[in-house]
Design an enzyme around this catalytic site. Structure first.
Site, PDB file in Angstrom:
ATOM      1  N   LYS A 140      73.836  28.247  20.921  1.00  0.00           N
ATOM      2  CA  LYS A 140      73.156  29.373  20.136  1.00  0.00           C
ATOM      3  C   LYS A 140      73.815  29.634  19.009  1.00  0.00           C
ATOM      4  O   LYS A 140      74.967  29.431  18.931  1.00  0.00           O
ATOM      5  CB  LYS A 140      73.028  30.285  21.444  1.00  0.00           C
ATOM      6  CG  LYS A 140      71.984  31.307  21.244  1.00  0.00           C
ATOM      7  CD  LYS A 140      70.791  30.940  21.811  1.00  0.00           C
ATOM      8  CE  LYS A 140      69.730  32.152  21.726  1.00  0.00           C
ATOM      9  NZ  LYS A 140      68.583  31.985  22.396  1.00  0.00           N
ATOM     10  N   GLY A 192      57.540  45.275  27.125  1.00  0.00           N
ATOM     11  CA  GLY A 192      57.671  44.303  25.971  1.00  0.00           C
ATOM     12  C   GLY A 192      56.634  43.497  26.019  1.00  0.00           C
ATOM     13  O   GLY A 192      56.393  42.660  26.817  1.00  0.00           O
ATOM     14  N   GLY A 241      55.569  41.549  23.025  1.00  0.00           N
ATOM     15  CA  GLY A 241      55.633  40.961  21.766  1.00  0.00           C
ATOM     16  C   GLY A 241      55.076  39.433  21.936  1.00  0.00           C
ATOM     17  O   GLY A 241      54.106  39.360  22.477  1.00  0.00           O
ATOM     18  N   ASN A 242      55.665  38.238  21.297  1.00  0.00           N
ATOM     19  CA  ASN A 242      55.317  37.111  21.342  1.00  0.00           C
ATOM     20  C   ASN A 242      54.713  36.579  22.721  1.00  0.00           C
ATOM     21  O   ASN A 242      53.926  36.142  23.145  1.00  0.00           O
ATOM     22  CB  ASN A 242      56.138  36.018  20.552  1.00  0.00           C
ATOM     23  CG  ASN A 242      56.418  36.458  19.165  1.00  0.00           C
ATOM     24  OD1 ASN A 242      55.164  36.692  18.586  1.00  0.00           O
ATOM     25  ND2 ASN A 242      57.369  36.379  18.564  1.00  0.00           N
ATOM     26  N   VAL A 243      55.908  36.854  23.647  1.00  0.00           N
ATOM     27  CA  VAL A 243      55.758  36.411  24.889  1.00  0.00           C
ATOM     28  C   VAL A 243      54.794  37.352  25.801  1.00  0.00           C
ATOM     29  O   VAL A 243      53.979  36.958  26.458  1.00  0.00           O
ATOM     30  CB  VAL A 243      56.867  35.772  25.481  1.00  0.00           C
ATOM     31  CG1 VAL A 243      56.738  35.321  27.130  1.00  0.00           C
ATOM     32  CG2 VAL A 243      57.844  34.911  24.773  1.00  0.00           C
TER      33      VAL A 243
HETATM   34  P1  NAD Z   1      59.376  39.543  20.321  1.00  0.00           P
HETATM   35  O1  NAD Z   1      60.630  40.130  19.482  1.00  0.00           O
HETATM   36  O2  NAD Z   1      58.257  39.090  19.885  1.00  0.00           O
HETATM   37  O3  NAD Z   1      58.953  40.648  21.392  1.00  0.00           O
HETATM   38  C1  NAD Z   1      59.718  41.613  22.140  1.00  0.00           C
HETATM   39  C2  NAD Z   1      59.025  43.015  22.198  1.00  0.00           C
HETATM   40  O4  NAD Z   1      59.629  43.700  23.093  1.00  0.00           O
HETATM   41  C3  NAD Z   1      58.688  43.386  20.631  1.00  0.00           C
HETATM   42  O5  NAD Z   1      57.450  43.555  20.747  1.00  0.00           O
HETATM   43  C4  NAD Z   1      59.578  44.486  20.885  1.00  0.00           C
HETATM   44  O6  NAD Z   1      58.951  45.788  20.199  1.00  0.00           O
HETATM   45  C5  NAD Z   1      59.661  44.862  22.271  1.00  0.00           C
HETATM   46  N1  NAD Z   1      60.728  45.742  22.663  1.00  0.00           N
HETATM   47  C6  NAD Z   1      62.111  45.931  22.395  1.00  0.00           C
HETATM   48  N2  NAD Z   1      62.887  46.867  22.781  1.00  0.00           N
HETATM   49  C7  NAD Z   1      62.170  47.260  23.692  1.00  0.00           C
HETATM   50  C8  NAD Z   1      62.368  48.117  24.915  1.00  0.00           C
HETATM   51  N3  NAD Z   1      63.613  48.609  24.943  1.00  0.00           N
HETATM   52  N4  NAD Z   1      61.329  48.471  25.672  1.00  0.00           N
HETATM   53  C9  NAD Z   1      60.134  47.839  25.703  1.00  0.00           C
HETATM   54  N5  NAD Z   1      59.932  47.095  24.795  1.00  0.00           N
HETATM   55  C10 NAD Z   1      60.696  46.702  23.642  1.00  0.00           C
HETATM   56  O7  NAD Z   1      60.069  38.438  21.200  1.00  0.00           O
HETATM   57  P2  NAD Z   1      59.714  37.301  22.341  1.00  0.00           P
HETATM   58  O8  NAD Z   1      59.664  35.943  21.568  1.00  0.00           O
HETATM   59  O9  NAD Z   1      58.323  37.748  22.839  1.00  0.00           O
HETATM   60  O10 NAD Z   1      60.747  37.122  23.347  1.00  0.00           O
HETATM   61  C11 NAD Z   1      60.989  38.207  24.469  1.00  0.00           C
HETATM   62  C12 NAD Z   1      61.991  37.867  25.315  1.00  0.00           C
HETATM   63  O11 NAD Z   1      61.909  36.525  26.090  1.00  0.00           O
HETATM   64  C13 NAD Z   1      63.458  38.003  24.551  1.00  0.00           C
HETATM   65  O12 NAD Z   1      64.341  38.474  25.438  1.00  0.00           O
HETATM   66  C14 NAD Z   1      63.561  36.462  24.300  1.00  0.00           C
HETATM   67  O13 NAD Z   1      64.975  36.129  24.254  1.00  0.00           O
HETATM   68  C15 NAD Z   1      63.245  35.834  25.596  1.00  0.00           C
HETATM   69  N6  NAD Z   1      62.614  34.427  25.421  1.00  0.00           N
HETATM   70  C16 NAD Z   1      61.766  34.166  24.635  1.00  0.00           C
HETATM   71  C17 NAD Z   1      61.236  32.901  24.384  1.00  0.00           C
HETATM   72  C18 NAD Z   1      60.329  32.534  23.626  1.00  0.00           C
HETATM   73  O14 NAD Z   1      59.551  31.271  23.615  1.00  0.00           O
HETATM   74  N7  NAD Z   1      60.062  33.314  22.561  1.00  0.00           N
HETATM   75  C19 NAD Z   1      61.735  31.790  25.087  1.00  0.00           C
HETATM   76  C20 NAD Z   1      62.783  32.216  26.260  1.00  0.00           C
HETATM   77  C21 NAD Z   1      63.048  33.387  26.330  1.00  0.00           C
END
Ligand code: NAD
Length: 397
Positions: free
Chosen positions: A99, A206, A208-210
């Site tokens: 990473k 949360g 966001g994207n996922v």
């Molecule tokens: P993202 O940044 O698009 O979404 C995260 C969301 O969480 C944001 O909307 C943010 O405002 C919100 N957030 C931040 N702090 C918060 C809190 N304390 N309480 C509630 N909401 C909060 O990220 P993502 O790509 O959706 O990934 C989400 C998680 O999944 C991360 O931990 C990431 O490491 C993990 N992950 C993502 C992927 C992927 O394909 N994107 C793959 C494996 C793991």
């Protein structure tokens, strides 16, 4: 016409790469290599952690984030790269765990500038100079555009825009959400006796994207959603897609009456206190995409606690592997890989669940760790036979 080939030119001689020895760092966990990338003129610093390459060159995301100091950045990269070893191994990939983190120069800078990306890309070229050890991909505050920009300077990136929708490429988040969704359905069948998620209450931390993609799948199945996010826009987006979700505050999410808690934001939110609140709120399953969900991720204390409280914990790196599988298969047929994720991620989760159900006193994280470790240890043993060297335990305790 825009010249898409142009990117700030950073000469390799203007970047310092230092291999760091962090053997005394609490998160060291037997890392093979740790590099510090530093551009003195721009004062930009990044770290690349390569935990284990027994299964192949490391693969893991590039995180852009503001850290208080270098030790905080180093701690993050070590925690994250170790987790990638287990995720890639458990996901059946021929990739080791690694990473990187780029230290954002200011808390207000959400995305890296083109110059920062060019510095990091040149650093990756140097890290991979003698042999390929690490491929970077999308992580926090990076997106498909960032990947495309990095690819102008380095080939050690996976996840730029695909040449067509039939080919794997671009953002992995929807595939991560598919894997989590399929695992959640299995968990609900085993724990709640439900054939699908209709009428099941899910609280989402949360969106966001996922999280937003997962919310859509859940809504389509008739799940009853409660959620929280830092940004109002997360709820506005869901409203435009007709996804019904009741909003609660960031803190109230732990008390919202529910069956399933889905952490999809930051790591370490599964603390002893929060788990006690979730239990009182009726939670029976924890299943979400966030990385390193347990506060004591390496010790597995919270997984044990959930086991003792009768909460089914779906280990993060097992259920969220869809994204990295997608990224590892860049350039392949998108339909086939999507199907592999839709069936392969839940199949591996169910294997772990079956071991859990037959062994009454083991918690889910320990079973998942053993499952992933077996594959890495077999590769280490095979590699040492091939090279005629002794097997060293490169994996931290
Ligand atoms: P993202 O940044 O698009 O979404 C995260 C969301 O969480 C944001 O909307 C943010 O405002 C919100 N957030 C931040 N702090 C918060 C809190 N304390 N309480 C509630 N909401 C909060 O990220 P993502 O790509 O959706 O990934 C989400 C998680 O999944 C991360 O931990 C990431 O490491 C993990 N992950 C993502 C992927 C992927 O394909 N994107 C793959 C494996 C793991």
């Amino acid at each position: 016409m825009q010249n898409t080939k142009t990117s700030p030119h950073i000469k390799p001689e203007n970047i310092n790469i230092t291999e760091i020895s962090a053997a005394h760092h609490p998160q060291y966990m037997g890392h093979e290599k740790i590099y510090k990338i530093h551009a003195p003129k721009q004062n930009i610093t990044a770290f690349v952690g390569i935990h284990n390459t027994a299964l192949g060159p490391a693969l893991g995301g590039i995180r852009f984030k503001y850290y208080e100091d270098e030790n905080a950045a180093l701690t993050d990269v070590l925690r994250l790269s170790e987790a990638m070893t287990w995720k890639n191994a458990a996901g059946g990939l021929d990739h080791g765990g690694g990473k990187s983190v780029i230290m954002a120069p200011s808390v207000n800078l959400r995305r890296p500038t083109d110059e920062i990306l060019a510095i990091f890309a040149q650093g990756l070229n140097i890290v991979n100079n003698s042999q390929p050890v690490y491929f970077g991909a999308e992580d926090m505050n990076m997106d498909e555009t960032s990947m495309n920009k990095l690819l102008k300077t380095t080939k050690w990136i996976k996840g730029g825009t695909a040449p067509s929708p039939e080919i794997v490429g671009g953002t992995p988040s929807p595939l991560t959400a598919i894997g989590v969704f399929e695992c959640m359905k299995i968990a609900a069948r085993h724990k709640l006796g439900k054939e699908n998620l209709e009428g099941v209450r899910v609280s989402m931390q949360g969106l966001g994207n996922v999280g937003s993609a997962l919310a859509q799948y859940l809504h389509e199945q008739g799940a009853i959603l409660t959620g929280c996010d830092v940004f109002d826009s997360a709820f506005e987006d869901l409203r435009t897609k007709d996804v019904q979700i009741v909003r609660v505050s960031l803190d109230e999410i732990y008390d919202a009456p529910t069956d399933i808690f889905a952490p999809n934001a930051i790591g370490s939110t599964l603390t002893d206190t929060n788990i006690a609140r979730l239990k009182t709120a009726g939670v029976q399953i924890v299943c979400g995409a966030a990385n390193n969900q347990q506060q004591d991720q390496s010790g597995g204390h919270q997984s044990r606690l959930m086991h003792d409280l009768g909460i089914l914990y779906c280990p993060d790196y097992i259920v969220n592997a869809g994204g990295v599988i997608w990224v590892a298969k860049v350039g392949q047929d998108a339909k086939t890989v999507t199907q592999d994720i839709r069936t392969g991620v839940p199949r591996r989760f169910e294997e772990i669940l079956k071991i859990y159900e037959s062994a009454s006193d083991q918690d889910m994280a320990s079973i998942a760790a053993r499952y992933a470790r077996q594959r890495v240890e077999a590769a280490q043993s095979q590699n040492s036979q091939n090279t005629g060297t002794e097997t060293h335990n490169m994996i931290g305790a």
